[in-house]
Design a protein around this motif. Structure first.
Motif, PDB file in Angstrom:
ATOM      1  N   LEU A 259       0.818  -1.215   0.000  1.00 42.14           N
ATOM      2  CA  LEU A 259       0.000   0.000   0.000  1.00 42.14           C
ATOM      3  C   LEU A 259       0.847   1.258   0.000  1.00 42.14           C
ATOM      4  CD1 LEU A 259      -2.830   1.314   0.270  1.00 42.14           C
ATOM      5  CD2 LEU A 259      -2.522   1.172   2.750  1.00 42.14           C
ATOM      6  N   LEU A 260       1.867   1.286   0.861  1.00 40.82           N
ATOM      7  CA  LEU A 260       2.624   2.518   1.078  1.00 40.82           C
ATOM      8  C   LEU A 260       4.010   2.523   0.444  1.00 40.82           C
ATOM      9  CD1 LEU A 260       1.856   3.105   4.885  1.00 40.82           C
ATOM     10  CD2 LEU A 260       0.699   4.119   2.905  1.00 40.82           C
ATOM     11  N   GLY A 261       4.525   1.357   0.090  1.00 44.46           N
ATOM     12  CA  GLY A 261       5.921   1.247  -0.291  1.00 44.46           C
ATOM     13  C   GLY A 261       6.730   0.770   0.905  1.00 44.46           C
ATOM     14  N   ALA A 262       7.796   0.038   0.676  1.00 42.52           N
ATOM     15  CA  ALA A 262       8.531  -0.626   1.756  1.00 42.52           C
ATOM     16  C   ALA A 262       9.075   0.359   2.789  1.00 42.52           C
ATOM     17  CB  ALA A 262       9.664  -1.471   1.165  1.00 42.52           C
ATOM     18  N   ASN A 263       9.771   1.409   2.335  1.00 39.62           N
ATOM     19  CA  ASN A 263      10.387   2.344   3.279  1.00 39.62           C
ATOM     20  C   ASN A 263       9.341   3.148   4.054  1.00 39.62           C
ATOM     21  OD1 ASN A 263      12.876   1.474   2.501  1.00 39.62           O
ATOM     22  ND2 ASN A 263      13.404   3.291   1.298  1.00 39.62           N
ATOM     23  N   THR A 276      12.270  11.233  16.462  1.00 41.93           N
ATOM     24  CA  THR A 276      12.812  12.221  15.533  1.00 41.93           C
ATOM     25  C   THR A 276      13.269  11.532  14.254  1.00 41.93           C
ATOM     26  OG1 THR A 276      15.077  12.024  16.336  1.00 41.93           O
ATOM     27  CG2 THR A 276      13.626  13.570  17.495  1.00 41.93           C
ATOM     28  N   THR A 277      13.545  12.335  13.247  1.00 44.68           N
ATOM     29  CA  THR A 277      14.054  11.793  11.988  1.00 44.68           C
ATOM     30  C   THR A 277      15.345  11.019  12.213  1.00 44.68           C
ATOM     31  OG1 THR A 277      13.071  13.648  10.779  1.00 44.68           O
ATOM     32  CG2 THR A 277      14.822  12.418   9.669  1.00 44.68           C
ATOM     33  N   THR A 278      16.242  11.585  13.008  1.00 46.66           N
ATOM     34  CA  THR A 278      17.534  10.926  13.255  1.00 46.66           C
ATOM     35  C   THR A 278      17.350   9.592  13.971  1.00 46.66           C
ATOM     36  OG1 THR A 278      18.630  13.078  13.394  1.00 46.66           O
ATOM     37  CG2 THR A 278      19.789  11.205  14.341  1.00 46.66           C
ATOM     38  N   LEU A 280      14.730   7.611  13.908  1.00 46.30           N
ATOM     39  CA  LEU A 280      14.160   6.641  12.983  1.00 46.30           C
ATOM     40  C   LEU A 280      15.188   6.163  11.963  1.00 46.30           C
ATOM     41  CD1 LEU A 280      10.707   8.342  12.381  1.00 46.30           C
ATOM     42  CD2 LEU A 280      11.060   6.121  13.454  1.00 46.30           C
ATOM     43  N   ALA A 281      15.986   7.082  11.463  1.00 51.56           N
ATOM     44  CA  ALA A 281      17.006   6.704  10.485  1.00 51.56           C
ATOM     45  C   ALA A 281      17.980   5.693  11.090  1.00 51.56           C
ATOM     46  CB  ALA A 281      17.755   7.942  10.003  1.00 51.56           C
ATOM     47  N   HIS A 282      18.384   5.929  12.333  1.00 51.96           N
ATOM     48  CA  HIS A 282      19.300   5.003  13.006  1.00 51.96           C
ATOM     49  C   HIS A 282      18.634   3.642  13.222  1.00 51.96           C
ATOM     50  CE1 HIS A 282      22.516   3.677  15.656  1.00 51.96           C
ATOM     51  NE2 HIS A 282      21.585   3.305  16.537  1.00 51.96           N
ATOM     52  N   ARG A 283      17.371   3.664  13.634  1.00 51.76           N
ATOM     53  CA  ARG A 283      16.654   2.419  13.940  1.00 51.76           C
ATOM     54  C   ARG A 283      16.431   1.587  12.677  1.00 51.76           C
ATOM     55  NH1 ARG A 283      11.250   3.839  16.584  1.00 51.76           N
ATOM     56  NH2 ARG A 283      12.716   5.135  17.757  1.00 51.76           N
ATOM     57  N   LEU A 284      16.158   2.260  11.564  1.00 51.81           N
ATOM     58  CA  LEU A 284      15.802   1.545  10.337  1.00 51.81           C
ATOM     59  C   LEU A 284      16.971   1.337   9.398  1.00 51.81           C
ATOM     60  CD1 LEU A 284      12.446   3.414   9.609  1.00 51.81           C
ATOM     61  CD2 LEU A 284      12.704   1.103  10.513  1.00 51.81           C
ATOM     62  N   GLY A 285      18.095   1.978   9.664  1.00 47.25           N
ATOM     63  CA  GLY A 285      19.244   1.850   8.773  1.00 47.25           C
ATOM     64  C   GLY A 285      19.051   2.553   7.453  1.00 47.25           C
ATOM     65  N   LEU A 286      18.291   3.663   7.490  1.00 46.04           N
ATOM     66  CA  LEU A 286      18.034   4.432   6.280  1.00 46.04           C
ATOM     67  C   LEU A 286      18.707   5.795   6.377  1.00 46.04           C
ATOM     68  CD1 LEU A 286      14.208   3.720   5.864  1.00 46.04           C
ATOM     69  CD2 LEU A 286      16.073   2.661   4.578  1.00 46.04           C
ATOM     70  N   ALA A 287      18.888   6.441   5.236  1.00 48.91           N
ATOM     71  CA  ALA A 287      19.464   7.778   5.232  1.00 48.91           C
ATOM     72  C   ALA A 287      18.462   8.761   5.837  1.00 48.91           C
ATOM     73  CB  ALA A 287      19.803   8.199   3.804  1.00 48.91           C
ATOM     74  N   SER A 289      17.776  11.727   5.039  1.00 51.71           N
ATOM     75  CA  SER A 289      17.028  12.439   3.996  1.00 51.71           C
ATOM     76  C   SER A 289      15.861  11.595   3.491  1.00 51.71           C
ATOM     77  CB  SER A 289      17.956  12.805   2.837  1.00 51.71           C
ATOM     78  OG  SER A 289      18.562  11.638   2.295  1.00 51.71           O
ATOM     79  N   SER A 290      16.072  10.283   3.380  1.00 54.87           N
ATOM     80  CA  SER A 290      15.001   9.394   2.933  1.00 54.87           C
ATOM     81  C   SER A 290      13.885   9.321   3.972  1.00 54.87           C
ATOM     82  CB  SER A 290      15.555   7.990   2.671  1.00 54.87           C
ATOM     83  OG  SER A 290      14.510   7.092   2.358  1.00 54.87           O
ATOM     84  N   VAL A 291      14.262   9.197   5.238  1.00 57.58           N
ATOM     85  CA  VAL A 291      13.271   9.137   6.307  1.00 57.58           C
ATOM     86  C   VAL A 291      12.480  10.440   6.360  1.00 57.58           C
ATOM     87  CG1 VAL A 291      12.963   8.996   8.804  1.00 57.58           C
ATOM     88  CG2 VAL A 291      14.560   7.459   7.660  1.00 57.58           C
ATOM     89  N   SER A 292      13.163  11.570   6.210  1.00 55.58           N
ATOM     90  CA  SER A 292      12.503  12.868   6.243  1.00 55.58           C
ATOM     91  C   SER A 292      11.450  12.976   5.140  1.00 55.58           C
ATOM     92  CB  SER A 292      13.528  13.988   6.102  1.00 55.58           C
ATOM     93  OG  SER A 292      12.913  15.249   6.106  1.00 55.58           O
ATOM     94  N   ALA A 293      11.785  12.487   3.955  1.00 57.26           N
ATOM     95  CA  ALA A 293      10.841  12.537   2.838  1.00 57.26           C
ATOM     96  C   ALA A 293       9.611  11.670   3.123  1.00 57.26           C
ATOM     97  CB  ALA A 293      11.525  12.075   1.552  1.00 57.26           C
ATOM     98  N   GLN A 294       9.849  10.473   3.691  1.00 58.21           N
ATOM     99  CA  GLN A 294       8.723   9.587   3.995  1.00 58.21           C
ATOM    100  C   GLN A 294       7.834  10.196   5.083  1.00 58.21           C
ATOM    101  OE1 GLN A 294       8.574   7.435   1.823  1.00 58.21           O
ATOM    102  NE2 GLN A 294      10.715   7.238   1.183  1.00 58.21           N
ATOM    103  N   LEU A 295       8.442  10.810   6.075  1.00 57.31           N
ATOM    104  CA  LEU A 295       7.671  11.440   7.151  1.00 57.31           C
ATOM    105  C   LEU A 295       6.777  12.551   6.622  1.00 57.31           C
ATOM    106  CD1 LEU A 295      10.437  11.625   9.916  1.00 57.31           C
ATOM    107  CD2 LEU A 295       8.348  10.249  10.026  1.00 57.31           C
ATOM    108  N   SER A 296       7.282  13.321   5.698  1.00 57.84           N
ATOM    109  CA  SER A 296       6.487  14.421   5.130  1.00 57.84           C
ATOM    110  C   SER A 296       5.256  13.893   4.409  1.00 57.84           C
ATOM    111  CB  SER A 296       7.341  15.236   4.162  1.00 57.84           C
ATOM    112  OG  SER A 296       8.388  15.891   4.852  1.00 57.84           O
ATOM    113  N   VAL A 297       5.432  12.811   3.644  1.00 51.63           N
ATOM    114  CA  VAL A 297       4.303  12.230   2.915  1.00 51.63           C
ATOM    115  C   VAL A 297       3.274  11.666   3.891  1.00 51.63           C
ATOM    116  CG1 VAL A 297       3.607  10.423   1.300  1.00 51.63           C
ATOM    117  CG2 VAL A 297       5.683  11.747   0.862  1.00 51.63           C
TER     118      VAL A 297
END
Length: 328
Positions: A259-263, A276-278, A280-287, A289-297
């Motif tokens: 439904l949403l996409g994997a990330n 926070t974005t940081t 979540l990024a640490h917890r998920l192993g994502l950049a 910037s990528s986490v920030s974009a997903q959060l905005s959506v």
């Protein structure tokens, strides 16, 4: 039977929301014995079995009838003065209760239960109300640490998301829309908010400029609680949205990922507590910037809220986001 809260002109200016860890602690204690409240909370109740071993809640049980109707002293769950009070702050206010006021409210609570009033603990409470307040505060603190504190970030996130959602309703449609949707047992007509509770009498209350405090709760479901005589602000405690998925451990399953996409699904599932974005990024192993974009959506879609905490911004799931993550 209903509680009818009559609004004057000034009362419309004093409608507010708050989160109260103190009140939520007492509603959790009630839930332990009120089986009609167990539906959504069975996973939590199972986890609490070990925590309940040796946990002395007898001072609280004395003033909490096992089944409604019944009166619990208002000072125990006094309406909070600030919208997001901490537990320690609320507990300090409880400990500072005037013994004369405490005795009057304890006597009212015991008046309808002769056996409790005649018990050794009941007689002792009325004979030494200052000591009784200390014992009740100690029991409340034990209950908080054993039953709620470990899960409070999750509970607080749901309650804050509820208030954010209701604030949007208030902004879009005013009190009429808010009260029409808050709970089926609430209705609004001709300047009067009617709350259908389990009390066995009709209560009429003029707000007299005190307004109303709206207190969302995880544990009060399926009840709605209202009342609070002076000096307390009139309060309505109602079930928050999203509790159906509260105790389900979220995971980004295949359906949610499709439904949403994997990330994006992973970010939504990981927000079991405000983060926070940081973080979540640490917890998920994502950049970041990528986490920030997903959060905005996710926020733009109404699945998340954002709240500034100093220099950081914390994100939390809305009731819709909680339900979607649980269903996924």
């Amino acid at each position: 039977m209903p509680v009818n809260l009559h609004f004057g002109a000034d009362d419309f200016l004093r409608v507010r929301f708050a989160v109260s860890p103190l009140c939520e602690t007492h509603e959790a204690v009630r839930t332990l014995r009120r089986t009609d409240r167990h539906g959504y909370h069975v996973p939590w109740l199972r986890r609490m079995r070990r925590a309940l071993d040796g946990l002395d809640l007898s001072p609280l049980w004395l003033f909490m009838p096992s089944s409604p109707p019944g009166y619990t002293p208002d000072f125990l769950g006094r309406p909070p003065e600030s919208p997001m009070a901490g537990f320690d702050e609320e507990l300090a206010r409880l400990r500072a209760t005037d013994p004369a006021l405490a005795r009057a409210e304890m006597a009212k609570s015991l008046a309808g239960r002769p056996e409790a009033a005649a018990s050794a603990r009941g007689r002792a409470a009325l004979a030494d109300p200052a000591r009784a307040v200390d014992e009740l505060a100690d029991a409340t603190e034990r209950a908080w640490r054993a039953l709620l504190a470990p899960d409070w970030p999750r509970l607080r996130a749901l309650l804050e998301a509820e208030i954010a959602y209701r604030s949007q309703q208030l902004a879009g449609g005013g009190l009429r829309l808010l009260f029409a949707d808050l709970h089926p047992r609430l209705s609004w007509s001709d300047g009067t908010l009617t709350v259908r509770t389990r009390a066995d009498f009709v209560q009429m209350q003029d707000l007299d400029g005190r307004g109303v405090l709206l207190l969302p709760s995880v544990f009060v479901w399926p009840d709605v609680v209202s009342g609070f005589d002076p000096p307390w602000q009139p309060t309505v405690i109602y079930p928050a949205r999203g509790i159906g998925g509260l105790w389900t451990e979220p995971a980004a399953g295949p359906a949610l990922a499709r439904l949403l996409g994997a990330n994006r699904a992973a970010v939504l599932a990981a927000l079991d507590a405000p983060s926070t974005t940081t973080e979540l990024a640490h917890r998920l192993g994502l950049a970041p910037s990528s986490v920030s974009a997903q959060l905005s959506v996710l926020r733009d879609a109404g699945l998340l809220t954002s709240r500034r905490d100093g220099r950081r911004v914390r994100y939390a799931r809305t009731p819709l986001g909680i339900a979607l993550a649980a269903g996924g």
